[in-house]
Design a protein around this motif. Structure first.
Motif, PDB file in Angstrom:
ATOM      1  N   PRO A   1       0.821  -1.212   0.000  1.00  0.00           N
ATOM      2  CA  PRO A   1       0.000   0.000   0.000  1.00  0.00           C
ATOM      3  C   PRO A   1       0.857   1.265   0.000  1.00  0.00           C
ATOM      4  CG  PRO A   1      -0.825  -1.590   1.596  1.00  0.00           C
ATOM      5  CD  PRO A   1       0.493  -2.116   1.106  1.00  0.00           C
ATOM      6  N   ILE A   2       0.266   2.358  -0.435  1.00  0.00           N
ATOM      7  CA  ILE A   2       1.006   3.605  -0.618  1.00  0.00           C
ATOM      8  C   ILE A   2       0.721   4.575   0.529  1.00  0.00           C
ATOM      9  CG2 ILE A   2       1.272   5.623  -2.106  1.00  0.00           C
ATOM     10  CD1 ILE A   2       2.451   3.230  -3.363  1.00  0.00           C
ATOM     11  N   HIS A   3       1.781   5.154   1.106  1.00  0.00           N
ATOM     12  CA  HIS A   3       1.607   6.222   2.090  1.00  0.00           C
ATOM     13  C   HIS A   3       2.207   7.515   1.536  1.00  0.00           C
ATOM     14  CE1 HIS A   3       5.835   5.779   3.173  1.00  0.00           C
ATOM     15  NE2 HIS A   3       5.646   4.523   3.578  1.00  0.00           N
ATOM     16  N   ILE A   4       2.039   8.603   2.280  1.00  0.00           N
ATOM     17  CA  ILE A   4       2.431   9.909   1.749  1.00  0.00           C
ATOM     18  C   ILE A   4       3.939  10.026   1.542  1.00  0.00           C
ATOM     19  CG2 ILE A   4       0.406  11.073   2.688  1.00  0.00           C
ATOM     20  CD1 ILE A   4       2.251  12.170   4.911  1.00  0.00           C
ATOM     21  N   GLY A   5       4.727   9.229   2.257  1.00  0.00           N
ATOM     22  CA  GLY A   5       6.174   9.264   2.028  1.00  0.00           C
ATOM     23  C   GLY A   5       6.542   8.798   0.634  1.00  0.00           C
ATOM     24  N   HIS A   6       5.846   7.759   0.150  1.00  0.00           N
ATOM     25  CA  HIS A   6       6.075   7.297  -1.223  1.00  0.00           C
ATOM     26  C   HIS A   6       5.726   8.399  -2.231  1.00  0.00           C
ATOM     27  CE1 HIS A   6       5.077   3.219   0.704  1.00  0.00           C
ATOM     28  NE2 HIS A   6       6.352   3.174   0.431  1.00  0.00           N
ATOM     29  N   GLU A 332      -6.927   6.676   3.583  1.00  0.00           N
ATOM     30  CA  GLU A 332      -7.397   7.326   4.807  1.00  0.00           C
ATOM     31  C   GLU A 332      -7.402   8.844   4.650  1.00  0.00           C
ATOM     32  OE1 GLU A 332      -4.910   5.953   7.943  1.00  0.00           O
ATOM     33  OE2 GLU A 332      -5.577   3.858   7.776  1.00  0.00           O
ATOM     34  N   PHE A 333      -6.370   9.386   4.026  1.00  0.00           N
ATOM     35  CA  PHE A 333      -6.318  10.832   3.801  1.00  0.00           C
ATOM     36  C   PHE A 333      -7.491  11.295   2.949  1.00  0.00           C
ATOM     37  CE2 PHE A 333      -5.265  14.590   1.407  1.00  0.00           C
ATOM     38  CZ  PHE A 333      -4.630  15.414   2.319  1.00  0.00           C
ATOM     39  N   LEU A 334      -7.774  10.546   1.893  1.00  0.00           N
ATOM     40  CA  LEU A 334      -8.804  10.963   0.938  1.00  0.00           C
ATOM     41  C   LEU A 334     -10.223  10.780   1.473  1.00  0.00           C
ATOM     42  CD1 LEU A 334      -7.199   9.632  -2.362  1.00  0.00           C
ATOM     43  CD2 LEU A 334      -7.223  11.970  -1.497  1.00  0.00           C
ATOM     44  N   GLU A 335     -10.373  10.146   2.616  1.00  0.00           N
ATOM     45  CA  GLU A 335     -11.696  10.083   3.252  1.00  0.00           C
ATOM     46  C   GLU A 335     -12.133  11.465   3.738  1.00  0.00           C
ATOM     47  OE1 GLU A 335     -11.622   7.254   6.402  1.00  0.00           O
ATOM     48  OE2 GLU A 335     -11.343   5.514   5.075  1.00  0.00           O
ATOM     49  N   ASP A 533     -10.718  22.591  12.176  1.00  0.00           N
ATOM     50  CA  ASP A 533      -9.993  22.037  13.323  1.00  0.00           C
ATOM     51  C   ASP A 533     -10.470  20.635  13.675  1.00  0.00           C
ATOM     52  OD1 ASP A 533      -8.541  24.363  13.567  1.00  0.00           O
ATOM     53  OD2 ASP A 533      -9.824  25.218  15.127  1.00  0.00           O
ATOM     54  N   LEU A 534     -11.767  20.436  13.627  1.00  0.00           N
ATOM     55  CA  LEU A 534     -12.340  19.163  14.048  1.00  0.00           C
ATOM     56  C   LEU A 534     -11.801  17.997  13.217  1.00  0.00           C
ATOM     57  CD1 LEU A 534     -14.408  17.884  15.990  1.00  0.00           C
ATOM     58  CD2 LEU A 534     -16.127  18.137  14.189  1.00  0.00           C
ATOM     59  N   VAL A 535     -11.669  18.224  11.909  1.00  0.00           N
ATOM     60  CA  VAL A 535     -11.198  17.152  11.028  1.00  0.00           C
ATOM     61  C   VAL A 535      -9.715  16.892  11.235  1.00  0.00           C
ATOM     62  CG1 VAL A 535     -11.064  16.358   8.638  1.00  0.00           C
ATOM     63  CG2 VAL A 535     -12.932  17.853   9.336  1.00  0.00           C
ATOM     64  N   VAL A 536      -8.950  17.964  11.419  1.00  0.00           N
ATOM     65  CA  VAL A 536      -7.512  17.797  11.643  1.00  0.00           C
ATOM     66  C   VAL A 536      -7.246  17.101  12.971  1.00  0.00           C
ATOM     67  CG1 VAL A 536      -5.387  19.067  12.123  1.00  0.00           C
ATOM     68  CG2 VAL A 536      -6.797  19.708  10.171  1.00  0.00           C
ATOM     69  N   THR A 537      -7.979  17.479  13.996  1.00  0.00           N
ATOM     70  CA  THR A 537      -7.796  16.882  15.324  1.00  0.00           C
ATOM     71  C   THR A 537      -7.988  15.372  15.287  1.00  0.00           C
ATOM     72  OG1 THR A 537      -8.557  18.922  16.361  1.00  0.00           O
ATOM     73  CG2 THR A 537      -8.561  16.945  17.724  1.00  0.00           C
ATOM     74  N   LYS A 538      -8.863  14.920  14.436  1.00  0.00           N
ATOM     75  CA  LYS A 538      -9.127  13.485  14.297  1.00  0.00           C
ATOM     76  C   LYS A 538      -7.878  12.701  13.906  1.00  0.00           C
ATOM     77  CE  LYS A 538     -11.285  11.321  10.654  1.00  0.00           C
ATOM     78  NZ  LYS A 538     -12.355  11.181   9.661  1.00  0.00           N
ATOM     79  N   HIS A 539      -6.968  13.368  13.188  1.00  0.00           N
ATOM     80  CA  HIS A 539      -5.775  12.684  12.694  1.00  0.00           C
ATOM     81  C   HIS A 539      -4.568  12.825  13.622  1.00  0.00           C
ATOM     82  CE1 HIS A 539      -7.331  11.610   8.674  1.00  0.00           C
ATOM     83  NE2 HIS A 539      -8.031  12.729   8.772  1.00  0.00           N
ATOM     84  N   LEU A 540      -4.687  13.672  14.621  1.00  0.00           N
ATOM     85  CA  LEU A 540      -3.551  13.889  15.521  1.00  0.00           C
ATOM     86  C   LEU A 540      -3.448  12.787  16.566  1.00  0.00           C
ATOM     87  CD1 LEU A 540      -3.858  17.751  16.013  1.00  0.00           C
ATOM     88  CD2 LEU A 540      -2.124  16.544  14.699  1.00  0.00           C
TER      89      LEU A 540
END
Length: 540
Positions: A1-6, A332-335, A533-540
Motif C-alpha cells: 500500500p502507498i503512504h504519503i512518504g512514497h 485514509e487521507f482521501l476520506e 480544526d475538528l477534522v484535523v484533530t481526528k488525525h492527531l
C-alpha cells in the motif's frame, strides 16, 4: 500500500514533471509498475496462508487505486510478475554472463535451522561494523549508508528465526561492478545531478565497487536461466530484476498499442531523456547498479539522464514507520480531504534537498492560508463580480483605458511563466509553487487596489480592463498550477469556459496570451473548502 512518504519521495515529483513536459508539447512516456518479488511478499503470503501471487495481485490493485485517486496517471502501469518481464530479465542476465560481467562465488549466508531456510538480508538486524549502529539491516546500514553483507553484522538476529543464526555456504552469481566502475565514473563525470545523488555515488566510487550477488535462495521470483544443478531453486535478486521493469513496462505499453517495436524509439534512441524519480534509499540501485547492468548488455540501451532523488518525509517529526503506525495512508487521507490538498501540500513541502516533515496543523495552515485565502479568493472575487456585472462575459480590454499597473501585472504573468518553465525543468517544485502563489497574491492586490466595486459606478470601461487582466492572470494560474493541482486547475479552466481543453494547452501560448473579451463565462463554484480544526484533530 502507498503512504504519503512514497508520494512525496518519487511519484508526485514525477507526475508534476510529466504534466510540465506535456505543457511544453514534448513527447513523454510515463512508465511505472509494481515490484512483485522479494522476501516481504513470501512472508506476507505465509502469514496469510495464501500464495505469493495472491498477495501481489491484491497489492497491485490497491496501489493502482491509490495512484488513480491522486490523479497520478501512468501511460502504463505494469508489474514484474508478468511473463514478458521474466523473459527480458533473464535475457539481461544471459547477456551480462556472456560478456563476462557475471561470476559465481560460494558465499556464506545466515541460515535458520528451525525452518531450514537461508534468511533474507533485510530481515536480519545487527550492529553495523562501520558506524556501530545497533539496528543495521543485513543489506545496508540506514545510519551511515554503507551497503553490507549480513554476515558482516555483529550479533545478527532475525524475527523470522527463534534459534541462533548459523552460517552456511551457498553458491550464487555476482554482478562484476568492479569491472564496470571505470565506465560508470566516466559517465557520471558528464552529469550535473543534484548534490545528494552525486555525492552518494562518489562515496561508493571512493570505496571501490565490488561484485554484488544478483541471485538468492528463494522459491518466489524469476528463475536463474541456467540449466545447471547449482542454479536449481535460485532466483534473480529483486534489486536486479526490479529496474528492468522500466523496460518491460515500455515493451508492454508498445504491445498494448499494437505497435510492438515502438519501445525501441525510446530505449534505443540516444536523444531520449530517461529520468528516474526515486527516494534516496534507491540511489545506489538507480545510479550505480542499473546503469552498470545497461552498460554490460550487448543490446544497446540509453542510460539514465537524470535521477532527481528526494530525501525523506517524516510525520509529526518522526520517521515514517508502518510497524509503529506512524504513517498517513492515501485512502485514509482521501476520506477527509480532496486529492489536490495533498498534492499541493507535498509540493510546497517537498523533501527535495533535505528531509521535510508532514504536520497536520501546518497542512491545515498552508491549505487555508494559500489555496483558500489567496488562490480561491482571487478566483471567486473576480469571476463572481464579472459574472454579475458584465453580462456573464469576459470584459473587453480597451488600450485607451489601460495604465502602467496593468502592464506591470501582465509583465509579471510573463516573467512567472519564464521562471516556472526553468524551475519545473530543474525539478524545483517547492520554488515553482512559491512563484505561482506570488502571482496569485499579486492578482489579489491588483484587484483590491483598483476597487472595481467602487469604480464600476463611474468608469465601467476602466473596470473592464481590470477584470480582463485579472481573468488573464487566472487563465495563467490554471495552466501553471495544472501539474500540481490538476482537478482544481480544471475547475478554473471550465469556469473560464476556455475554447480548448486544459490538457491541450501549452505554456508557450500564455506568454503572449491576450483575451479579446466577449467569451461567456460560467458562474463560479467554490474551489476549495476550509480545513476545519475538528477534522484535523481526528488525525492527531
Amino acid at each position: 500500500p502507498i503512504h504519503i512518504g512514497h508520494i512525496a519521495g518519487a511519484y508526485l515529483p514525477a507526475d508534476i514533471y510529466v504534466h510540465f513536459n506535456k505543457l511544453m508539447g514534448r513527447d513523454v512516456l510515463y512508465i511505472c509498475g509494481t515490484d512483485e518479488h522479494g522476501v516481504p511478499i513470501t512472508i506476507r503470503a505465509e502469514q496469510e496462508g495464501i500464495s505469493p501471487k495472491d498477495v501481489v495481485d491484491r497489492y497491485h490493485q490497491e496501489i493502482k487505486s491509490s495512484f488513480d485517486s491522486l490523479q497520478i496517471e501512468f501511460d502504463n502501469f505494469s508489474r514484474t510478475s508478468l511473463s514478458e518481464h521474466y523473459a527480458i530479465s533473464q535475457g539481461f542476465f544471459k547477456e551480462l554472463l556472456a560478456n563476462d560481467y557475471i561470476e559465481t562465488n560460494v558465499e556464506k549466508q545466515l541460515f535458520c535451522e528451525d525452518n531450514q531456510k537461508f534468511l533474507p538480508d533485510r530481515y536480519i538486524e545487527g550492529t553495523c561494523p562501520h558506524c556501530g549502529n545497533e539496528r543495521a539491516r543485513g543489506d545496508e546500514c540506514p545510519k551511515c549508508g554503507k551497503w553490507l553483507e549480513a554476515t558482516e553484522l555483529k550479533n545478527p538476529s532475525s524475527k523470522l528465526c527463534k534459534s541462533p543464526l548459523v552460517i552456511k555456504e551457498t553458491q550464487h552469481w555476482y554482478l562484476r561492478l568492479d569491472k564496470l566502475q571505470g565506465k560508470l565514473e566516466s559517465w557520471l563525470e558528464q552529469k550535473d545531478w543534484k548534490d545528494n545523488v552525486k555525492n552518494f555515488v562518489l562515496g561508493w566510487f571512493k570505496d571501490g565497487l565490488k561484485p554484488r550477488p544478483i541471485t538468492r535462495d528463494l522459491a518466489w521470483g524469476i528463475p536463474v536461466p541456467l540449466d545447471l544443478p547449482e542454479a536449481k531453486n535460485k532466483v534473480l535478486y529483486v534489486w536486479f530484476d526490479a529496474p528492468i521493469g522500466y523496460l518491460s513496462s515500455t515493451v508492454e505499453w508498445a504491445a498494448k498499442k499494437g505497435t510492438p517495436e515502438a519501445w525501441k524509439g525510446y530505449w534505443q534512441d540516444p536523444t531520449t531523456k530517461l529520468v528516474h524519480f526515486i527516494g534516496k534509499d534507491n540511489i545506489p540501485f538507480h545510479a550505480i547498479v542499473w546503469p552498470a547492468m545497461l552498460m554490460g548488455q550487448t543490446t544497446e540501451y540509453i542510460l539514465p539522464s537524470e535521477i532527481p532523488a528526494n530525501e525523506h518525509l517524516t510525520v509529526e517529526g518522526e520517521k515514517i514507520s508502518t510497524s509503529r503506525g506512524n504513517a498517513v495512508w492515501i485512502p485514509e487521507f482521501l476520506e477527509d480531504f480532496p486529492s489536490d490538498y495533498l498534492r499541493y501540500y507535498l509540493a510546497v513541502n517537498a523533501p527535495e534537498n533535505k528531509d521535510a516533515d508532514f504536520s497536520w496543523k501546518n497542512f491545515q495552515n498552508v491549505i487555508n492560508a494559500e489555496l483558500i485565502n489567496i488562490v480561491a479568493n482571487l478566483f471567486n472575487r473576480v469571476l463572481s463580480f464579472t459574472f454579475s456585472r458584465y453580462a456573464e462575459q469576459v470584459p473587453q480590454f480597451k488600450e485607451t483605458k489601460a495604465n502602467g499597473y496593468d502592464e506591470q501585472i501582465l509583465d509579471q504573468i510573463k516573467s512567472t511563466i519564464r521562471k516556472a518553465k526553468k524551475l519545473y525543468g530543474e525539478f524545483r517544485v517547492r520554488d515553482v509553487t512559491r512563484e505561482i502563489l506570488d502571482l496569485a497574491r499579486a492578482g489579489n492586490q491588483y484587484f483590491q487596489d483598483n476597487e472595481p466595486w467602487k469604480m464600476v459606478k463611474t468608469d465601467e470601461e476602466r473596470v473592464a480592463v481590470v477584470l480582463n487582466v485579472c481573468i488573464r492572470l487566472i487563465e495563467a494560474l490554471a495552466i501553471l498550477y495544472y501539474p500540481i493541482i490538476p482537478k482544481s486547475s480544471q475547475a478554473m479552466w471550465e469556469a473560464l469556459n476556455m475554447p480548448f481543453p486544459l490538457e491541450n494547452s501549452r505554456l508557450e501560448m500564455i506568454e503572449d496570451m491576450s483575451d479579446p473579451g466577449g467569451r461567456p463565462i460560467r458562474q463560479p463554484m467554490p474551489l476549495f473548502a476550509k480545513v476545519e480544526d475538528l477534522v484535523v484533530t481526528k488525525h492527531l
